[in-house]
Design a protein around this motif. Structure first.
Motif, PDB file in Angstrom:
ATOM      1  N   SER A   1       0.780  -1.200   0.016  1.00 21.79           N
ATOM      2  CA  SER A   1      -0.003  -0.064  -0.091  1.00 21.79           C
ATOM      3  C   SER A   1       0.934   1.390   0.127  1.00 21.79           C
ATOM      4  O   SER A   1       0.432   2.153  -0.522  1.00 21.79           O
TER       5      SER A   1
ATOM      6  N   GLN B   1      -7.312   0.690  -0.068  1.00 19.42           N
ATOM      7  CA  GLN B   1      -7.703  -0.915   0.372  1.00 19.42           C
ATOM      8  C   GLN B   1      -8.923  -0.592   1.350  1.00 19.42           C
ATOM      9  O   GLN B   1      -9.679  -1.334   1.422  1.00 19.42           O
TER      10      GLN B   1
ATOM     11  N   ASP C   1      -5.828  -1.487  -4.666  1.00 19.49           N
ATOM     12  CA  ASP C   1      -5.087  -2.116  -3.338  1.00 19.49           C
ATOM     13  C   ASP C   1      -6.150  -3.159  -2.939  1.00 19.49           C
ATOM     14  O   ASP C   1      -7.214  -2.928  -2.554  1.00 19.49           O
ATOM     15  N   GLU C   2      -5.846  -4.581  -3.153  1.00 18.62           N
ATOM     16  CA  GLU C   2      -6.532  -5.518  -3.180  1.00 18.62           C
ATOM     17  C   GLU C   2      -8.216  -5.317  -3.033  1.00 18.62           C
ATOM     18  O   GLU C   2      -8.863  -5.247  -2.452  1.00 18.62           O
TER      19      GLU C   2
HETATM   20 MG    MG Z   1      -1.887  -2.628   2.100  1.00 14.31          MG
END
Ligand code: MG
Ligand code: ATP
Lengths: 274, 263
Positions: free
Chosen positions: B58, B94, B170-171
């Motif tokens: 991140s 995220q 991010d994910e």
């Molecule tokens: Mg992260």
């Protein structure tokens, strides 16, 4: 938030007798009856008047044509004061809340001013602004200012900085950040401020009228006191009660519309198949 | 840093740099979080980053977005150093930052309002974006009324709506079920194919990384540095189910898994 504890039986006299509204009205009627009875049986008419005397007084007040004039005067003072106070308090609160440094520097001064018993300033307002409407408007505005200032200030300071940063990333400019993030975010606080400040606007107008005036509900109460007319004083209080109830329900309406997203109700469609 | 290069990757190398990290180190006080990292991302490339939790994935994206300043080294975006918030990227963070007082539609429209997109175009773009993440029918719902995965999709739609040329993700599919994930993979590949946008995609899921990316970067444990970079030389356009069944896919998985060093 309202809790819906729905009972199976929603009709019939049993339900009616058991309903909250019915019981509330009942309490009111019993209270009035006690008041009337106490006044008559202990001869307390001079001290606490009685519901019938107050009603008579209200009718007389209305017949004389003064009621509507007084109402208009007081309402004008209170609402103008409320508006001026909200604008000034909201603006100052927003600016000081948003610019951390400035807020930190000036906060102690505002707290100090706030701690003065503000009623004591009423004569000063007469000195500055005369005995006309302006004096009451500004006095009410001052009371409203502090409440709205503090709630807005706290609200704006509580704005989630990460949310703001995310909005910058999405392409917001400064104006967008204020109008689309900061203000809606602190709306809960601001509306709470408005609700607390509303009775204060009325207090400001009445106190102003007590100090110096020639019309208004507060003036009428003062006059009735001078003539030892207890029923007249109570009639004035009753009118004030009605005014603030009306104003509060108006505000509640605004609040419900603005904060609809918090309620989280309203039907949503089910997920379309894929 | 070990590299596994392929022939097709050579073609990508001729393209302009979209993002470049040059000996970037990030420290929070005395806490050495990441680096020194040197990494280039070309225009139109689909880069996936995998690595253990807390290794600085991140952090890498935040550097590109300009919400974080490196302690040393330099980050360049489209040839210029990143200075301040980078409005040009589409960053799906995220954590999702849906505004609770706006409906799904209102949330997705937000960046379009910021960018002064005319209302008629905005309406269409919002609709398209919601269709892509499968949220048609939920336009009027408030975030509070949605599940975590649905909120995450609102955040994704919000970024898709304004059609950036560089995506940082991010994910993004962390809280979606397998079917929805696959569907989202298809959508992303379609966008990538049609627009030629650049993707930097952080994930914990190796399978996802191999399926989507041209290149996968494996980060070491904190302080994270790129430990292995693998070109994924699988044919495009990719059919997700076919590709995951191919022997080459399994080989990539093994190599990357070994590099992740989960034990
Ligand atoms: Mg992260
Ligand atoms: N604002 C901060 N202050 C202090 N330390 C931070 C901060 N942000 C991140 N860190 C630290 O930096 C390291 C890298 O964080 P980062 O969020 O980049 O990890 P990550 O690889 O994204 O992990 P995950 O896969 O769990 O999301 C972590 O060890 C974290 O504790």
């Amino acid at each position: 938030m309202a809790i819906d504890n729905r009972q199976p039986a929603r009709h019939g006299w049993r339900f009616f007798v058991g309903s909250n509204t019915f019981l509330q009205v009942l309490v009111g009627i019993v209270g009035l009856a006690f008041w009337e009875a106490a006044s008559r049986s202990f001869d307390l008419d001079f001290w606490i008047s009685s519901p019938t005397a107050v009603a008579t007084e209200l009718v007389r007040w209305e017949r004389s044509g003064h009621l509507w004039v007084d109402l208009r005067v007081t309402m004008t003072e209170a609402s103008l004061g409320f508006i001026v106070g909200c604008i000034a308090g909201g603006f100052t609160g927003f600016v000081l809340g948003w610019t951390q440094r400035l807020g930190d520097i000036l906060e102690p001064y505002i707290v100090a001013l706030y701690s003065i018993p503000k009623i004591a300033l009423a004569p000063l307002f007469v000195l500055w602004l005369g005995i006309g409407v302006t004096n009451k408007v500004m006095f009410a505005a001052m009371l409203v200012f502090f409440i709205v200032f503090f709630t807005t200030y706290r609200g704006v300071r509580s704005v989630d900085r990460e949310l703001v940063q995310n909005a910058w990333l999405l392409g917001a400019n400064r104006w967008d950040i204020w109008t689309k993030i900061a203000i809606p975010y602190s709306a809960v606080w601001m509306l709470t401020g408005l609700r607390i400040a509303l009775p204060d606007a009325l207090i400001g107008a009445i106190v102003g009228e007590f100090v110096a005036s020639d019309a208004g509900v507060g003036y009428r109460i003062k006059e009735a006191t001078a003539f030892v007319n207890t029923a007249g004083v109570f009639a004035g209080l009753f009118v004030l009660l009605l005014i603030s109830l009306c104003l509060l329900s108006l505000l509640k309406l605004i609040e419900n519309r603005t904060l609809r997203w918090q309620a989280g109700d309203g039907a949503i469609a089910t997920e379309p198949g894929h | 840093m070990e590299q596994i290069r392929s022939a097709t990757a050579a073609a990508v190398i001729c393209r302009q740099l979209a993002i470049s990290f040059d000996e970037v180190v990030v420290k929070f006080g005395d806490f050495h979080a990441m680096g020194p990292t040197s990494l280039d991302v070309r225009h139109g490339e689909f880069l996936a980053i995998v690595g253990p939790s807390g290794c600085g994935k991140s952090t890498l994206l935040n550097l590109v977005a300009g919400t974080l300043v490196p302690s040393s080294g330099a980050v360049a975006y489209k040839g210029n150093g990143v200075a301040g918030i980078n409005h040009d990227v589409g960053y799906v963070t995220q954590k999702n930052y849906c505004l609770p007082w706006r409906t799904v539609e209102g949330n997705v429209r937000l960046p379009l309002e910021f960018r002064n997109v005319p209302p008629a175009d905005a309406r269409e773009q919002v609709r398209d974006a919601l269709a892509m993440v499968g949220l048609l029918g939920f336009e009027k719902a408030y975030p509070k009324q949605l599940s975590g995965g649905m909120q995450q999709r609102v955040a994704i739609a919000r970024t898709l709506a304004y059609r950036p040329s560089v995506y940082l993700m991010d994910e993004p599919f962390g809280s979606l079920d397998a079917q929805l994930r696959t569907r989202m993979h298809e959508e992303l590949l379609k966008i990538w194919q049609e627009t030629g946008a650049t993707f930097v995609f952080v994930t914990h899921d190796l399978q996802e990384a191999i399926t989507l990316a041209d290149r996968v970067v494996v980060m070491s444990k904190r302080p994270g540095i790129p430990k292995l970079v693998v070109d994924i030389d699988l044919p495009r356009p990719r059919d997700i189910i076919d590709i995951q069944a191919s022997p080459a896919f399994g080989a990539y998985f093994k190599t990357l898994w070994a590099a992740l060093d989960v034990h």
